[in-house]
Design an enzyme around this catalytic site. Structure first.
Site, PDB file in Angstrom:
ATOM      1  N   CYS A  49       7.903  38.896 -15.366  1.00  0.00           N
ATOM      2  CA  CYS A  49       8.934  38.108 -14.776  1.00  0.00           C
ATOM      3  C   CYS A  49       8.968  36.684 -15.231  1.00  0.00           C
ATOM      4  CB  CYS A  49       8.367  37.978 -13.157  1.00  0.00           C
ATOM      5  SG  CYS A  49       9.611  36.721 -12.305  1.00  0.00           S
TER       6      CYS A  49
ATOM      7  N   ASP B 157      14.194 -23.740 -17.718  1.00  0.00           N
ATOM      8  CA  ASP B 157      15.020 -23.088 -19.089  1.00  0.00           C
ATOM      9  C   ASP B 157      14.920 -24.006 -20.265  1.00  0.00           C
ATOM     10  OD1 ASP B 157      15.326 -20.635 -18.085  1.00  0.00           O
ATOM     11  OD2 ASP B 157      17.441 -20.789 -17.614  1.00  0.00           O
TER      12      ASP B 157
ATOM     13  N   LYS C 240       0.839  -1.319   1.216  1.00  0.00           N
ATOM     14  CA  LYS C 240       0.543  -0.322   0.180  1.00  0.00           C
ATOM     15  C   LYS C 240       1.873  -0.282  -0.399  1.00  0.00           C
ATOM     16  CE  LYS C 240      -1.015   4.318  -0.718  1.00  0.00           C
ATOM     17  NZ  LYS C 240       0.198   4.853  -1.770  1.00  0.00           N
TER      18      LYS C 240
ATOM     19  N   GLU D 124      -0.481  -2.922  -8.520  1.00  0.00           N
ATOM     20  CA  GLU D 124       0.720  -2.314  -8.455  1.00  0.00           C
ATOM     21  C   GLU D 124       2.058  -2.931  -8.915  1.00  0.00           C
ATOM     22  OE1 GLU D 124      -0.019   0.639  -7.196  1.00  0.00           O
ATOM     23  OE2 GLU D 124       1.989   1.734  -6.434  1.00  0.00           O
TER      24      GLU D 124
ATOM     25  N   LYS E  92      -9.524  -1.828   3.688  1.00  0.00           N
ATOM     26  CA  LYS E  92     -10.735  -1.529   2.912  1.00  0.00           C
ATOM     27  C   LYS E  92     -11.781  -2.388   3.344  1.00  0.00           C
ATOM     28  CE  LYS E  92      -7.839  -1.768  -1.475  1.00  0.00           C
ATOM     29  NZ  LYS E  92      -7.055  -2.711  -2.314  1.00  0.00           N
TER      30      LYS E  92
ATOM     31  N   CYS F 142       6.995  38.331  -5.692  1.00  0.00           N
ATOM     32  CA  CYS F 142       7.520  39.020  -6.695  1.00  0.00           C
ATOM     33  C   CYS F 142       6.341  39.941  -7.478  1.00  0.00           C
ATOM     34  CB  CYS F 142       8.255  38.150  -7.899  1.00  0.00           C
ATOM     35  SG  CYS F 142       8.170  38.922  -9.524  1.00  0.00           S
TER      36      CYS F 142
ATOM     37  N   CYS G 272      13.749  38.435 -12.270  1.00  0.00           N
ATOM     38  CA  CYS G 272      13.286  39.728 -13.054  1.00  0.00           C
ATOM     39  C   CYS G 272      13.821  40.929 -12.332  1.00  0.00           C
ATOM     40  CB  CYS G 272      11.944  39.777 -13.503  1.00  0.00           C
ATOM     41  SG  CYS G 272      10.861  40.202 -11.914  1.00  0.00           S
TER      42      CYS G 272
ATOM     43  N   ALA H 225      17.333 -24.083 -14.099  1.00  0.00           N
ATOM     44  CA  ALA H 225      17.548 -24.812 -15.213  1.00  0.00           C
ATOM     45  C   ALA H 225      16.671 -25.561 -15.875  1.00  0.00           C
ATOM     46  CB  ALA H 225      18.771 -25.611 -14.761  1.00  0.00           C
TER      47      ALA H 225
ATOM     48  N   ARG I 237      -2.407   4.111 -15.021  1.00  0.00           N
ATOM     49  CA  ARG I 237      -3.504   5.121 -14.270  1.00  0.00           C
ATOM     50  C   ARG I 237      -3.674   6.425 -14.905  1.00  0.00           C
ATOM     51  NH1 ARG I 237      -4.055   8.522 -10.290  1.00  0.00           N
ATOM     52  NH2 ARG I 237      -6.047   8.526  -9.235  1.00  0.00           N
TER      53      ARG I 237
HETATM   54  S1  IVH Z   1      -6.397   0.385  -3.578  1.00  0.00           S
HETATM   55  C1  IVH Z   1     -10.009   2.766  -4.436  1.00  0.00           C
HETATM   56  N1  IVH Z   1      -4.626  -1.158  -2.672  1.00  0.00           N
HETATM   57  O1  IVH Z   1      -1.819   3.540  -3.794  1.00  0.00           O
HETATM   58  C2  IVH Z   1      -8.831   1.892  -4.405  1.00  0.00           C
HETATM   59  N2  IVH Z   1      -3.789   1.006  -3.741  1.00  0.00           N
HETATM   60  O2  IVH Z   1      -2.911   6.041  -3.022  1.00  0.00           O
HETATM   61  C3  IVH Z   1      -7.714   2.544  -4.893  1.00  0.00           C
HETATM   62  N3  IVH Z   1      -1.526   1.232  -4.131  1.00  0.00           N
HETATM   63  O3  IVH Z   1      -3.243   4.581  -6.877  1.00  0.00           O
HETATM   64  C4  IVH Z   1      -6.366   1.713  -4.676  1.00  0.00           C
HETATM   65  N4  IVH Z   1      -0.801  -0.731  -2.751  1.00  0.00           N
HETATM   66  O4  IVH Z   1      -1.442   2.824  -7.000  1.00  0.00           O
HETATM   67  C5  IVH Z   1      -4.838   0.040  -3.154  1.00  0.00           C
HETATM   68  N5  IVH Z   1      -3.096  -2.444  -1.706  1.00  0.00           N
HETATM   69  C6  IVH Z   1      -3.525  -1.450  -2.448  1.00  0.00           C
HETATM   70  C7  IVH Z   1      -2.243  -0.778  -2.824  1.00  0.00           C
HETATM   71  C8  IVH Z   1      -2.652   0.560  -3.496  1.00  0.00           C
HETATM   72  C9  IVH Z   1      -0.447   0.403  -3.460  1.00  0.00           C
HETATM   73  C10 IVH Z   1      -1.285   2.444  -4.674  1.00  0.00           C
HETATM   74  C11 IVH Z   1      -2.202   2.623  -5.954  1.00  0.00           C
HETATM   75  C12 IVH Z   1      -3.121   3.804  -5.745  1.00  0.00           C
HETATM   76  C13 IVH Z   1      -2.418   4.531  -4.866  1.00  0.00           C
HETATM   77  C14 IVH Z   1      -3.482   5.290  -3.816  1.00  0.00           C
END
Ligand code: IVH
Length: 676
Positions: free
Chosen positions: A437, A39, A120, A178, A295, A431, A416, A36, A141
């Site tokens: 077809c 806002d 992910k 994302e 990563k 087929c 077909c 609130a 993308r």
């Molecule tokens: S890294 C080279 N990190 O998964 C790095 N991707 O399968 C590329 N995604 O296109 C992506 N969570 O849309 C990365 N923590 C995350 C992610 C992530 C979701 C998605 C993303 C990517 C797809 C790849």
């Protein structure tokens, strides 16, 4: 009346205040004030801006309500490609990944690689471009190289700052992440839509994708989309830290939302533990995750590891197991694909699996049905993993009813009526109708128009069905002959949509070589093989005349694929269709000029010895593209022997027969002269 300094100061104060609360709420998840109160501040600012419209700026917190609808999205070329991820489906895959990483980094068995572990998110990947700290563009993308400009829409997402906080940002900084539809918001929206008798979305990911692709951003603004950043793309005019985890940390100080569950660990063992923990966390999260991403944290190590065509070698997605459900197999129908493959499809009593209603599942082929020992009437187990088409993985023996029906392969094509053949020893029934077809025609046209092929906007499934059923087109090449007069006769086709389609067709003619190769729908040639072929051969004519041996030089092309490609280009009908495309104006930027296909017609070349600036197969392909024949043995009919280093018996034979000899430099000169 010009605004007084007092008003300007007040407006600035409110903006700073609102930005800070937005940040606290969305990025840090630590609100200091009530909704609130927020806002109230917002309306104060809004009121002052209404009185003094000349003071409204693009990045004011009030400017997130969306703007007038767009006609269509424009395309965006990613300055750095948006990659995808390789998948691991179990601990073994993860251990292999870690082994490969250590081997490439030349590290011992004991070395523990630093990995950043991230959930992910099952949403939609977006790219945000900040210039001098201001959000200037948002893009999808797309195919990784070209996406759509969705700036209007991302500007409405409250957790995406219109202006970066703090200092020291590179002058151009692309942030990737994302966008997702929170589960809570999704359930609420669907409940309301259902009540109002409107369309409901199948799952949060579809809802996020649909909302981001709204042409009317005022609608996007009403939906609770949000984003987690997971990396940067382009960085210019400034430096970022040398570790991925430190980059995420600095992004957070600049007001970008980063997932709080991200951790950095040492060694693959800790990655596997993280995975187990996220599996437990999963049901309690307000967003869907379909796995975790690991990563390599150190950017120098990332650079050493490098990339494959579409995926980096320094990251992997460890996917969660598929979700399962149980239902009744009511019937099996047969679908005919682009290449004539007749595929059994399970018709199921609708069942919810992982929040999605499933009523069809693939059964792949007759051998699969035999392997699973299925009969119609069985209670079957369905698996669904993320985006993948659900599949039947087994049945419950105790539940098999007395009255069941065997699944039988039809003797004739359901589309077909041509004969269906399953050659001895092959798994797939086909087929035999070819382009006669209608089902095969429809599928090949669909493939041609699909997003990764020529990407013809507005040519959906229903329209393809109509065009083929009305006999307006037979092959994809006929698409370019369609006229407005023909189109407006179709059901639900107003002159405006007819024109839009003709425009989209015109636009699709300008394409790229990889897309064009992919669009041809050659068996076994997916998007990445098409790209490799284009990169290797540089031009269509060289590819068209390549033999199987040369084709096998291309990365990822083995004997089977090489045979399919060579066979495809040997068929007259395929070449006619290709020529028709080109005659209708389908074109792409030539990576390298292709040569005159008749320049060396009637001449025979023999290559011997080692060439230094190109491989023998490349030389062969380029000679063939100019119409020459390339043979393996020297005879009196040989026009030229090309002698590389350490040429042996063939050179001697040529000399004895008096055949003309050229060295590598002369060959290159010849190829270049004719543009190959
Ligand atoms: S890294 C080279 N990190 O998964 C790095 N991707 O399968 C590329 N995604 O296109 C992506 N969570 O849309 C990365 N923590 C995350 C992610 C992530 C979701 C998605 C993303 C990517 C797809 C790849």
């Amino acid at each position: 009346m010009a605004a007084s300094k007092k008003i300007v100061d007040e407006i600035n104060r409110l903006r700073v205040e609102l930005d800070r609360h937005n940040y606290l709420y969305h990025t840090l998840d630590q609100s200091e004030i009530s909704d609130a109160e927020f806002d109230r501040l917002f309306h104060q600012l809004k009121a002052l801006e209404t009185e003094h419209p000349e003071l409204v700026t693009e990045d004011s917190p009030t400017q997130r309500v969306g703007s007038a609808p767009l006609e269509s999205f424009s395309q965006v070329q990613h300055e750095m490609p948006m990659l995808s991820l390789d998948n691991a489906f179990g601990d073994e895959d993860m251990l292999d990944f870690d082994r490969r990483v250590r081997a490439r980094l030349e590290r011992s068995e004991e070395y523990r690689v630093r990995y950043t572990c991230e959930p992910k998110i099952d949403g939609v990947a977006v790219s945000l471009m900040y210039e001098n700290g201001r959000l200037v563009r948002g893009a999808t993308r797309g195919d990784g190289t070209t996406g759509e400009d969705i700036t209007q829409n991302v500007r409405t997402i409250e957790s995406i700052p219109l202006k970066l906080h703090g200092k020291g940002h590179p002058s151009r900084l692309e942030i990737r992440g994302e966008v997702y539809f929170p589960r809570s918001g999704f359930d609420k929206m669907n409940a309301e839509a259902e009540k109002a008798g409107q369309k409901v979305f199948a799952n949060p990911r579809n809802a996020a994708a649909g909302t981001l692709r709204q042409l009317d951003s005022r609608l996007t603004a009403k939906r609770p989309l949000t984003m987690f950043a997971y990396s940067v793309g382009l960085v210019e005019g400034g430096e970022l830290p040398a570790a991925h985890s430190d980059i995420l940390a600095i992004l957070k100080t600049w007001g970008i939302r980063v997932n709080p569950l991200i951790e950095t660990v040492e060694g693959v063992g800790a990655c596997l533990e993280y995975y187990e923990r996220m599996l437990i966390e999963r049901p309690s999260l307000d967003y869907e995750i379909d796995g975790v991403v690991f990563k390599v944290d150190n950017l120098d190590e990332q650079a050493t590891l490098g990339m494959l065509t579409r995926t980096p070698r320094w990251a992997i997605a460890h996917k969660f197991p598929a979700e399962e459900g149980i239902t009744i197999l009511e019937d099996v129908e047969f679908q005919v694909g682009r290449t004539g493959a007749v595929t059994p499809v399970a018709r199921l009593q609708p069942v919810q699996v992982g929040g999605v209603t499933i009523s069809n599942a693939t059964l792949h082929n007759m051998d699969e049905i035999a392997r699973l020992d299925l009969v119609i009437g069985d209670t079957v187990v369905i698996q669904r993993a993320g985006d993948v088409i659900p599949k039947v993985v087994g049945f419950v023996p105790e539940k098999r009813p007395k009255k069941t029906r065997m699944v039988e392969l039809p003797g004739t094509c359901p589309a077909c009526g041509s004969e269906v053949l399953k050659p001895e020893g092959e798994v797939i029934a086909r087929c035999t109708g070819g382009l006669q077809c209608s089902a095969q025609r429809k599928e090949s046209i669909r493939h041609f128009a699909s997003r990764l092929a020529l990407d013809i906007e507005g040519l959906g499934d229903k329209l393809v069905n109509q065009l083929v059923d009305e006999d307006l087109i037979e092959s994809p090449a006929d698409l370019f002959k369609l006229t407005e007069a023909q189109l407006v006769k179709l059901e639900r086709m107003a002159p405006k949509s007819a024109n839009n389609l003709l425009e989209a067709l015109e636009k699709s003619k300008i394409t790229t070589l990889p897309r064009f190769i992919y669009s041809l729908g050659i068996q076994e040639v997916g998007e990445s093989t098409a790209r490799n072929l284009a990169q290797f051969f540089k031009g269509l004519d060289v590819l068209r005349s390549a033999d199987e041996e040369t084709l096998q030089e291309v990365p990822d092309v083995g004997p089977v694929v090489a045979q399919k490609i060579a066979h495809f280009f040997q068929q007259d009908v395929n070449n006619q269709v290709i020529n028709q495309f080109i005659a209708s104006g389908v074109r792409w930027e030539q990576e390298e000029e292709t040569g005159d296909p008749e320049a060396l017609l009637g001449e025979t070349y023999v290559l011997t010895g080692t060439l230094s600036s190109l491989t023998r197969n490349e030389a062969k392909a380029r000679l063939q593209s100019l119409g020459a024949r390339v043979s393996g043995s020297v005879s009196a009919k040989t026009s030229y022997v090309v002698a590389g280093d350490a040429a042996g018996s063939k050179l001697t034979k040529a000399q004895s027969l008096g055949v003309a000899i050229m060295d590598e430099d002369a060959l290159i000169e010849l190829l270049e002269k004719h543009g190959a």
